[in-house]
Design a protein around this motif. Structure first.
Motif, PDB file in Angstrom:
ATOM      1  N   SER A 137      -6.619  18.609  -6.712  1.00  0.00           N
ATOM      2  CA  SER A 137      -6.210  17.265  -6.344  1.00  0.00           C
ATOM      3  C   SER A 137      -6.208  17.119  -4.820  1.00  0.00           C
ATOM      4  N   VAL A 138      -6.853  16.058  -4.328  1.00  0.00           N
ATOM      5  CA  VAL A 138      -6.904  15.831  -2.885  1.00  0.00           C
ATOM      6  C   VAL A 138      -5.508  15.543  -2.333  1.00  0.00           C
ATOM      7  N   TYR A 139      -4.717  14.828  -3.137  1.00  0.00           N
ATOM      8  CA  TYR A 139      -3.401  14.420  -2.669  1.00  0.00           C
ATOM      9  C   TYR A 139      -2.521  15.603  -2.295  1.00  0.00           C
ATOM     10  N   ARG A 140      -2.754  16.749  -2.988  1.00  0.00           N
ATOM     11  CA  ARG A 140      -1.956  17.942  -2.683  1.00  0.00           C
ATOM     12  C   ARG A 140      -2.217  18.426  -1.254  1.00  0.00           C
ATOM     13  N   LEU A 141      -3.455  18.217  -0.770  1.00  0.00           N
ATOM     14  CA  LEU A 141      -3.753  18.584   0.617  1.00  0.00           C
ATOM     15  C   LEU A 141      -3.008  17.652   1.566  1.00  0.00           C
ATOM     16  N   PRO A 172      -3.006   9.144  -6.110  1.00  0.00           N
ATOM     17  CA  PRO A 172      -4.211   8.578  -5.503  1.00  0.00           C
ATOM     18  C   PRO A 172      -5.199   9.665  -5.054  1.00  0.00           C
ATOM     19  N   LEU A 173      -6.321   9.264  -4.579  1.00  0.00           N
ATOM     20  CA  LEU A 173      -7.304  10.086  -3.844  1.00  0.00           C
ATOM     21  C   LEU A 173      -8.188  10.996  -4.686  1.00  0.00           C
ATOM     22  N   GLY A 174      -7.952  11.125  -5.986  1.00  0.00           N
ATOM     23  CA  GLY A 174      -8.908  11.845  -6.826  1.00  0.00           C
ATOM     24  C   GLY A 174      -8.902  13.349  -6.612  1.00  0.00           C
ATOM     25  N   PRO A 230       0.853  -1.197   0.000  1.00  0.00           N
ATOM     26  CA  PRO A 230       0.000   0.000   0.000  1.00  0.00           C
ATOM     27  C   PRO A 230       0.889   1.248   0.000  1.00  0.00           C
ATOM     28  N   LEU A 231       0.412   2.327  -0.620  1.00  0.00           N
ATOM     29  CA  LEU A 231       1.261   3.506  -0.820  1.00  0.00           C
ATOM     30  C   LEU A 231       1.886   4.040   0.476  1.00  0.00           C
TER      31      LEU A 231
END
Lengths: 290, 412
Positions: A137-141, A125-127, A62-63
């Motif tokens: 992008s959610v991942y940036r948060l 990931p995360l959309g 998993p990441l």
């Protein structure tokens, strides 16, 4: 376009620039800012973390675990490099430039020869989510939250733990720390490994969002050095405010005039800050290590 | 550059020198071909295949008896994606190695760095790369595609398919700036509107703000002229932010095979005009790819530059055999006849005598959601017409200049 949309957009861009500066710089803040080792192989520790993370993720991890693995492998490589090379150069800070630059060339070219010119990405990931007319992008948060977490973690580590106290004592007055029973060699080693591990963590965190190439570390190195130089010797009280100032300048300039002016603004801010607060750099460059 | 440093460099560089076809089968003197390409550094991913393609072509030619009975010898240096290396090695191959022709360069910055040296020593250089066009120089032969071939096909297609509002995101150096100028002009000619334009310094890898600027401008499609591996991070970041706009490009996919390197669907709806990529589905192309993979099983992708480089070796062979000479002026006399053509893996190509650029088959490649490639349109025999129409005629004079639409040759 209402005020909330505009405000959130500005905040998001600030957070994104802040996260990039903090995460680029945190490993270097420990190795260069604290220990005074001018580590030009910093970008290659980041690259190492990214490659290990992607390999781990491709192997089915998993990441989050893959990122942790990337950080740990980088830390291990850092410990090895400290033992073999850097340890012998603590008295000769300028020589560390040449040594670590050589290491960085070897790492870049070695990766190119062994692993080829590029490595396939794993996708972010995360959309995404939508606010006003913009999607984000959610991942940036996640990156922003991680940057805060790393800063808080470092603050806690160096101020509230036994290792942190020993590390600061060792770096400030090594012979006194040794006289009080601190194993200074292993403290140096651990501190260097910590810095390398943080660089690996950064590589792992950014790996899903970037092209994986042997030279990817170089895109972090400029931001890393300017943040640390502006910040000065203290990992938490230096890096955090430096990143805040530089992120505000960079995101505002980029939003106003594009990437080129973002970079110009960043470098101008560095010049101004160093001019006004020269101790930001001199604090560690002139410090004596006897 | 001091002599000492050059000598030090020589030891390093010699490890990169490969001698081919120097076996005993040939009695005649070899024809020497300098190969200056980036085998390390920022551009290596796109350019390693060029070196391999040249080696494959040289091997084939030598096995079949060489060029006019003379073996072909390659003198290969790694230019490390560094413009100063190009200048050093260009002097070296022309002065010390005394090569007959040089195959050199990926980025336009590197080409403009070495071109004055080729002019100074009156050498002959092949630039086997797509670029922003406009080089009118008798010392240069360009086998790559140029904007009138790539954009005059791509941009009208995109405007018809998706709409007339265009946003350009381009690398901030001569290639990106001049290509963006072409896009701007073609959009205007077709009644479209540029809703935004941003130039990104080379080496930038973080695009959050640019992505937001694009969303703010609401274009119908984005023209991406991004160069180098750091800038390629844009696609992943735009996909993560769900930008979801069609993209058009003259450089992506065909050079850096981004559709293979990134996880789908980050390059969904990317349209590229290229004169070759390995997915081209013709017997000639398939045979070429099979040959490539047999010689270099680990080659990640056979891109357009690999094909350009491969065909350039054969083009050189043809010119030398026809002219019975390796002298530049004799070869140019052959080019001036206007029938230096060959059947390349992409299809038939010909050298244009006026500009010494090449006609191409242009394939419109579309990247699907699963990153598979389809070809919605193919244009055959697209000529590199702009330089000739603008007034560059190398058969009459050699200005050794690079022209742009806003700075054309003076018609005196």
């Amino acid at each position: 376009m209402d005020a909330i949309t505009v405000a959130f957009a500005a905040l998001y861009q600030f957070g994104d620039a802040f996260a990039f500066l903090v995460l680029s710089a945190c490993g270097l803040a420990v190795i260069f800012g604290m220990m005074g080792v001018i580590n030009l192989a910093h970008g290659e520790f980041i690259m190492c973390g990214a490659y290990v993370t992607v390999s781990g993720a491709n192997a089915g991890l998993p990441l989050p675990l893959a990122i942790l693995l990337g950080a740990l492998v980088s830390a291990a490589v850092g410990a090895l490099v400290e033992r073999l090379v850097v340890r012998h150069l603590y008295e000769r800070p300028l020589d560390t430039i040449v040594a670590t630059w050589g290491l960085s060339l070897i790492a870049t070219q070695g990766t190119l020869i062994v692993l080829g010119s590029t490595m396939g990405g794993i996708g972010t990931p995360l959309g995404s989510f939508q606010i006003g007319g913009y999607s984000y992008s959610v991942y940036r948060l996640v990156l922003f939250v991680m940057a805060i977490a790393v800063l808080a973690g470092l603050y806690a580590l160096f101020n509230w733990t036994r290792f942190g106290v020993m590390a600061r004592a060792t770096i400030q007055v090594p012979h006194m720390a040794a006289a009080l029973g601190v194993d200074t060699r292993s403290v140096y080693s651990l501190t260097f490994a910590l810095g390398a591990g943080l660089a690996g963590l950064t590589g792992g965190l950014y790996a899903p969002t970037m092209t994986l190439v042997p030279t990817m570390g170089t895109t972090f190195i400029m931001e890393a050095f300017v943040t640390v130089v502006v910040g000065g010797a203290d990992v938490f009280l230096g890096t955090a405010p430096a990143a805040v100032i530089l992120a505000i300048v960079k995101s505002a300039m980029t939003s106003w005039q594009g990437q080129l002016f973002g970079q110009i603004g960043l470098l101008l801010a560095v010049i101004v800050v160093i001019r006004v607060l020269p101790k930001g750099i001199s604090g560690f460059l002139l410090r004596e290590r006897t | 550059m001091s002599g000492k440093f050059v000598r030090g460099l020589r030891a390093v560089a010699l490890t990169g020198t490969v001698l081919l076809g120097a076996g005993s089968a040939f009695a005649a003197d070899p024809i020497k071909l300098g190969v200056l390409e980036d085998q390390s550094g920022d551009f290596a991913a796109a350019t390693l295949g060029k070196v391999h393609a040249i080696q494959i072509a040289a091997d084939e030619i030598n096995k079949a008896g060489g060029i006019d009975g003379r073996p072909l010898e390659l003198v290969i240096y790694d230019t490390q994606s560094d413009n100063t290396r190009y200048q050093e090695f260009m002097r070296r191959v022309l002065q010390r190695d005394k090569v007959d022709a040089v195959f050199a360069g990926f980025s336009s910055a590197s080409r403009e760095a070495y071109r004055p040296i080729v002019n100074q020593f009156d050498g002959l250089a092949f630039y086997n790369n797509q670029y922003e066009g406009g080089v009118c120089d008798a010392n240069m032969i360009v086998t790559g595609a140029v904007p009138e071939q790539q954009f005059s096909t791509l941009i009208p297609y995109m405007m018809e398919t998706y709409g007339k509002k265009v946003y350009t995101l381009a690398a901030d150096y001569n290639f990106g700036q001049i290509s963006a100028e072409w896009v701007r002009n073609i959009v205007k000619e077709n009644g479209g509107e540029m809703v935004g334009e941003e130039f990104i310094p080379l080496g930038v890898s973080q695009f959050s703000q640019s992505i937001q600027n694009i969303q703010k401008a609401k274009p119908d499609f984005v023209v991406t002229l991004l160069v180098g591996t750091p800038q390629a991070s844009y696609y992943e970041q735009a996909a993560a932010a769900n930008v979801n706009l069609p993209m058009a490009s003259s450089v992506n996919v065909g050079q850096g095979y981004e559709h293979k390197r990134f996880k789908p669907p980050s390059l969904k709806d990317m349209y590229v005009t290229t004169n070759y990529i390995e997915e081209v589905d013709t017997p000639a192309s398939k045979a070429f790819v099979a040959k490539f993979k047999a010689a270099y099983p680990d080659e990640p992708y056979v891109n357009q530059e690999a094909e350009n480089s491969y065909l350039a070796v054969y083009l050189y062979k043809q010119m030398v055999e026809r002219a019975k000479s390796t002298k530049r002026d004799d070869l140019r006399a052959e080019i001036a006849k206007g029938d230096v053509c060959m059947d390349a893996p992409e299809g038939k190509v010909c050298l244009d005598p006026k500009s010494q650029h090449m006609s191409h088959t242009i394939y419109l490649a579309k990247v699907g959601a699963d990153h598979s490639i389809t070809f919605p349109k193919v244009w055959e025999d697209i000529k590199p017409y702009w330089l000739g129409e603008a007034g560059c005629d190398l058969t009459k004079s050699d200005p050794s200049e690079q022209y742009t639409p806003s700075n054309p040759p003076s018609k005196s």
